[in-house]
Design a protein around this motif. Structure first.
Motif: not given
Length: 285
Positions: A109-129
């Motif tokens: 629950k915590e890390k899914l939101r962290e991955l989406v809201e705070k991670s550079d991975l999703v922002r910089e690499h436009s990752v689709c989960i």
């Protein structure tokens, strides 16, 4: 006013990190001159044993495993791998102690939101989960985070990450069979039209075909993960390291090994396809 200088050991750490990042980028550019896998899967095994080895609580081992996952996803994206599937939580993991299951649910629950809201991975690499598995088994608050992660990244056009949570291959296969039966019964599908592609389109984990399956911790077993996908000549690698210890060096070895094996894999796939085609063209007696 001059900014306070960092202590020497901190300066050395930053310099070392820049050198390592630069070397990794050079290696990635070299690897991309050869064939690049388009679907890689990971059985992230060994978090609890890593925790015991490191004299920490099991939950902390799972946290360490999350940070390894973040690094691995970054490497995969840099390499140009289009699809990554990871085994995060098996259906039979619900049989573990209530304390550990609760800790894993809270971590998800915590890390899914962290991955989406705070991670550079999703922002910089436009990752689709995408979250793959039996959602009916998930607590309401975890399901809320799952739907949030998918909604927030659904329009991203970068690497697709399939997080298999409350998943098993047998559940995936039986679910696909049930969908086939329902579609036939409801007239959406003719029984004579059922074939391999028709079945695969109803699996929870979408294509493309799986190129590489990696399992860490030294255990040589599939643990009911992507059994159908692995059977289609996926390149299987068992790594003798706990998941939190999985490194870029380990990833490098696997990719280079796969690149060397690609000609034989393609040859076998072509021979298998030709044999299937011949079988279909041969009239039954």
């Amino acid at each position: 006013m001059n900014k306070a200088r960092l202590p020497l050991h901190k300066q050395c750490e930053q310099t070392y990190a820049r050198i390592i990042t630069g070397l990794r980028k050079i290696v990635v550019r070299i690897l991309k001159q050869g064939p690049v896998p388009q679907h890689v899967a990971f059985i992230m095994d060994g978090n609890r044993r890593y925790a015991r080895k490191s004299h920490m609580a099991a939950a902390k081992g799972h946290v360490s495993g999350f940070y390894t996952l973040a690094n691995v996803l970054k490497w995969c994206s840099e390499l140009g791998i289009g699809n990554v599937s990871v085994f995060a939580f098996a259906i039979n993991n619900f049989n573990r102690s209530e304390e550990e299951v609760t800790a894993l649910m809270n971590l998800a629950k915590e890390k899914l939101r962290e991955l989406v809201e705070k991670s550079d991975l999703v922002r910089e690499h436009s990752v689709c989960i995408r979250i793959i598995g039996n959602r009916g088994l998930l607590p309401a608050d975890v399901l809320e985070s799952v739907e949030f992660a998918e909604k927030e990244t659904e329009k991203n056009n970068g690497m697709v990450v399939n997080i298999c949570f409350a998943y098993s291959a047998t559940d995936e296969i039986s679910s696909a069979v049930r969908k086939l039966i329902e579609d036939v019964e409801n007239g959406r599908l003719q029984e004579e039209d059922i074939d391999e592609k028709c079945f695969e389109s109803r699996l929870q984990i979408p294509g493309p075909d799986l190129d590489i399956l990696v399992r860490t911790s030294g255990q040589i077993r599939f643990s009911n993960f992507m059994l159908w996908q692995s059977s289609k000549m996926a390149y299987i690698q068992f790594v003798d390291a706990y998941w939190p210890d999985f490194s870029f060096k380990s990833m490098l070895r696997i990719i280079v090994s796969w690149q060397m094996a690609v000609p034989k894999i393609l040859q076998r796939k072509q021979a298998f396809a030709a044999a299937n085609k011949k079988k279909k063209l041969t009239p039954t007696q």
